[in-house]
Design a protein around this motif. Structure first.
Motif, mmCIF file in Angstrom:
data_model
loop_
_atom_site.group_PDB
_atom_site.id
_atom_site.type_symbol
_atom_site.label_atom_id
_atom_site.label_comp_id
_atom_site.label_asym_id
_atom_site.label_seq_id
_atom_site.Cartn_x
_atom_site.Cartn_y
_atom_site.Cartn_z
ATOM 1 N N LYS A 28 0.827 -1.216 0.000
ATOM 2 C CA LYS A 28 0.000 0.000 0.000
ATOM 3 C C LYS A 28 0.862 1.268 0.000
ATOM 4 C CE LYS A 28 -4.140 -1.942 0.782
ATOM 5 N NZ LYS A 28 -5.282 -1.809 -0.075
ATOM 6 N N GLY A 29 2.190 1.105 0.023
ATOM 7 C CA GLY A 29 3.062 2.262 0.039
ATOM 8 C C GLY A 29 3.332 2.812 1.429
ATOM 9 N N ARG A 30 3.000 2.053 2.438
ATOM 10 C CA ARG A 30 3.295 2.482 3.815
ATOM 11 C C ARG A 30 4.732 2.108 4.144
ATOM 12 N NH1 ARG A 30 -2.300 0.237 4.811
ATOM 13 N NH2 ARG A 30 -1.132 -1.707 4.748
ATOM 14 N N ILE A 31 5.448 3.050 4.701
ATOM 15 C CA ILE A 31 6.870 2.875 4.975
ATOM 16 C C ILE A 31 7.071 1.806 6.060
ATOM 17 C CG2 ILE A 31 8.967 4.010 5.824
ATOM 18 C CD1 ILE A 31 7.738 6.658 4.652
ATOM 19 N N TRP A 71 3.835 3.881 -9.829
ATOM 20 C CA TRP A 71 3.028 2.825 -9.202
ATOM 21 C C TRP A 71 2.551 1.798 -10.216
ATOM 22 C CZ3 TRP A 71 2.985 1.209 -4.508
ATOM 23 C CH2 TRP A 71 3.395 2.074 -3.482
ATOM 24 N N ASP A 72 2.164 2.241 -11.401
ATOM 25 C CA ASP A 72 1.748 1.288 -12.431
ATOM 26 C C ASP A 72 2.899 0.342 -12.775
ATOM 27 O OD1 ASP A 72 -0.740 2.488 -12.523
ATOM 28 O OD2 ASP A 72 -0.385 3.530 -14.435
ATOM 29 N N THR A 73 4.109 0.891 -12.837
ATOM 30 C CA THR A 73 5.279 0.093 -13.225
ATOM 31 C C THR A 73 5.658 -0.916 -12.148
ATOM 32 O OG1 THR A 73 6.087 1.939 -14.571
ATOM 33 C CG2 THR A 73 7.694 0.236 -13.969
ATOM 34 N N VAL A 100 13.269 2.286 -7.934
ATOM 35 C CA VAL A 100 12.249 1.605 -7.134
ATOM 36 C C VAL A 100 11.999 0.227 -7.747
ATOM 37 C CG1 VAL A 100 9.950 1.792 -6.110
ATOM 38 C CG2 VAL A 100 11.214 3.871 -6.725
ATOM 39 N N THR A 101 12.025 -0.776 -6.878
ATOM 40 C CA THR A 101 11.865 -2.152 -7.344
ATOM 41 C C THR A 101 10.833 -2.881 -6.497
ATOM 42 O OG1 THR A 101 13.610 -2.957 -5.891
ATOM 43 C CG2 THR A 101 14.257 -2.306 -8.116
ATOM 44 N N PRO A 102 10.163 -3.860 -7.091
ATOM 45 C CA PRO A 102 9.270 -4.711 -6.303
ATOM 46 C C PRO A 102 10.102 -5.639 -5.414
ATOM 47 C CG PRO A 102 8.959 -5.079 -8.678
ATOM 48 C CD PRO A 102 10.125 -4.186 -8.510
ATOM 49 N N THR A 103 9.524 -6.042 -4.286
ATOM 50 C CA THR A 103 10.162 -6.998 -3.382
ATOM 51 C C THR A 103 9.280 -8.244 -3.340
ATOM 52 O OG1 THR A 103 11.028 -5.191 -2.035
ATOM 53 C CG2 THR A 103 10.966 -7.373 -1.022
ATOM 54 N N TYR A 104 9.924 -9.405 -3.479
ATOM 55 C CA TYR A 104 9.188 -10.677 -3.493
ATOM 56 C C TYR A 104 9.612 -11.535 -2.297
ATOM 57 C CZ TYR A 104 8.272 -9.285 -8.298
ATOM 58 O OH TYR A 104 7.883 -8.591 -9.408
ATOM 59 N N ASP A 105 8.698 -12.367 -1.830
ATOM 60 C CA ASP A 105 9.064 -13.309 -0.775
ATOM 61 C C ASP A 105 9.668 -14.568 -1.418
ATOM 62 O OD1 ASP A 105 6.969 -14.902 -1.715
ATOM 63 O OD2 ASP A 105 5.656 -14.517 0.000
ATOM 64 N N GLY A 106 10.010 -15.541 -0.595
ATOM 65 C CA GLY A 106 10.653 -16.745 -1.089
ATOM 66 C C GLY A 106 9.794 -17.565 -2.030
ATOM 67 N N ALA A 107 8.486 -17.378 -1.970
ATOM 68 C CA ALA A 107 7.576 -18.106 -2.858
ATOM 69 C C ALA A 107 7.284 -17.326 -4.140
ATOM 70 C CB ALA A 107 6.267 -18.398 -2.126
ATOM 71 N N GLY A 108 7.894 -16.134 -4.269
ATOM 72 C CA GLY A 108 7.698 -15.338 -5.478
ATOM 73 C C GLY A 108 6.513 -14.399 -5.431
ATOM 74 N N ALA A 109 5.917 -14.240 -4.264
ATOM 75 C CA ALA A 109 4.782 -13.320 -4.136
ATOM 76 C C ALA A 109 5.280 -11.902 -3.881
ATOM 77 C CB ALA A 109 3.869 -13.762 -2.999
ATOM 78 N N LEU A 110 4.667 -10.948 -4.543
ATOM 79 C CA LEU A 110 5.003 -9.536 -4.342
ATOM 80 C C LEU A 110 4.580 -9.129 -2.931
ATOM 81 C CD1 LEU A 110 5.987 -6.857 -5.623
ATOM 82 C CD2 LEU A 110 3.639 -6.498 -6.411
ATOM 83 N N ILE A 111 5.543 -8.618 -2.144
ATOM 84 C CA ILE A 111 5.227 -8.275 -0.751
ATOM 85 C C ILE A 111 5.491 -6.807 -0.417
ATOM 86 C CG2 ILE A 111 5.558 -10.611 0.131
ATOM 87 C CD1 ILE A 111 8.364 -9.659 1.105
ATOM 88 N N GLY A 112 6.091 -6.059 -1.330
ATOM 89 C CA GLY A 112 6.358 -4.655 -1.043
ATOM 90 C C GLY A 112 7.272 -4.045 -2.093
#
Length: 174
Positions: A28-31, A71-73, A100-112
């Motif tokens: 959600k963009g919360r720090i 945000w779209d990117t 700015v880059t997406p962060t993924y968890d170990g299962a490949g889900a976008l988490i932040g």
């Protein structure tokens, strides 16, 4: 979440070329993390930033359409580079060249999201300022914020088409 209104002072400050501003957010963009350089440049204490929307440092002279593109990117799983004017808690401004880059968890889900911001080349800032001013002027022609952002996006796309560039090519050409 409402962002407090801070009046810009008109002063700009910078940070050393060997420093990097780092922040992480949730989806959600919360720090969720801010390094010491972020805290110093933003003039916020960590306790005042964690959990707050990242736009707490958004300068009113930044066109909203640039953040829409950002945000779209990143929400599509891609990285983006952008020149960003930030607003510190004391009203001073500072430019940054953000990655700015997406962060993924170990299962490949976008988490932040993760952002590293470096001090920008002054020549690049001088070139992006009139572009942002034109986009902001376009956005401000519309009372409806969404219509303004859409108009800003249209203008940015038209500028890029006229130059025969993609957004990434524009950023790296500055």
């Amino acid at each position: 979440m409402a962002v407090p209104a801070i009046k810009p002072t008109g002063r700009e400050r910078g940070f050393d070329a060997n420093e990097i501003i780092v922040s992480k957010t949730d989806l959600k963009g919360r720090i969720t993390y801010a390094n010491d350089v972020f805290l110093r440049m933003s003039s916020y204490a960590e306790v005042d930033l964690i959990g707050k929307p990242h736009n707490i440092i958004r300068h009113p002279d930044m066109p909203a359409c640039v953040f829409k593109l950002l945000w779209d990117t990143i929400s599509a799983g891609r990285e983006i580079f952008a020149y960003v004017l930030n607003l510190a808690r004391d009203g001073d401004a500072y430019w940054a060249h953000a990655h700015v880059t997406p962060t993924y968890d170990g299962a490949g889900a976008l988490i932040g999201y993760h952002s590293n911001r470096r001090t920008p080349d002054p020549g690049a800032v001088a070139k992006i300022k009139p572009i942002y001013a034109a986009l902001l002027a376009e956005e401000r022609k519309h009372e409806n914020k969404k219509e303004g952002i859409a108009a800003g996006q249209w203008k940015l796309n038209a500028m890029l088409a006229d130059a025969g560039q993609t957004y990434d090519e524009l950023v790296w050409s500055l």
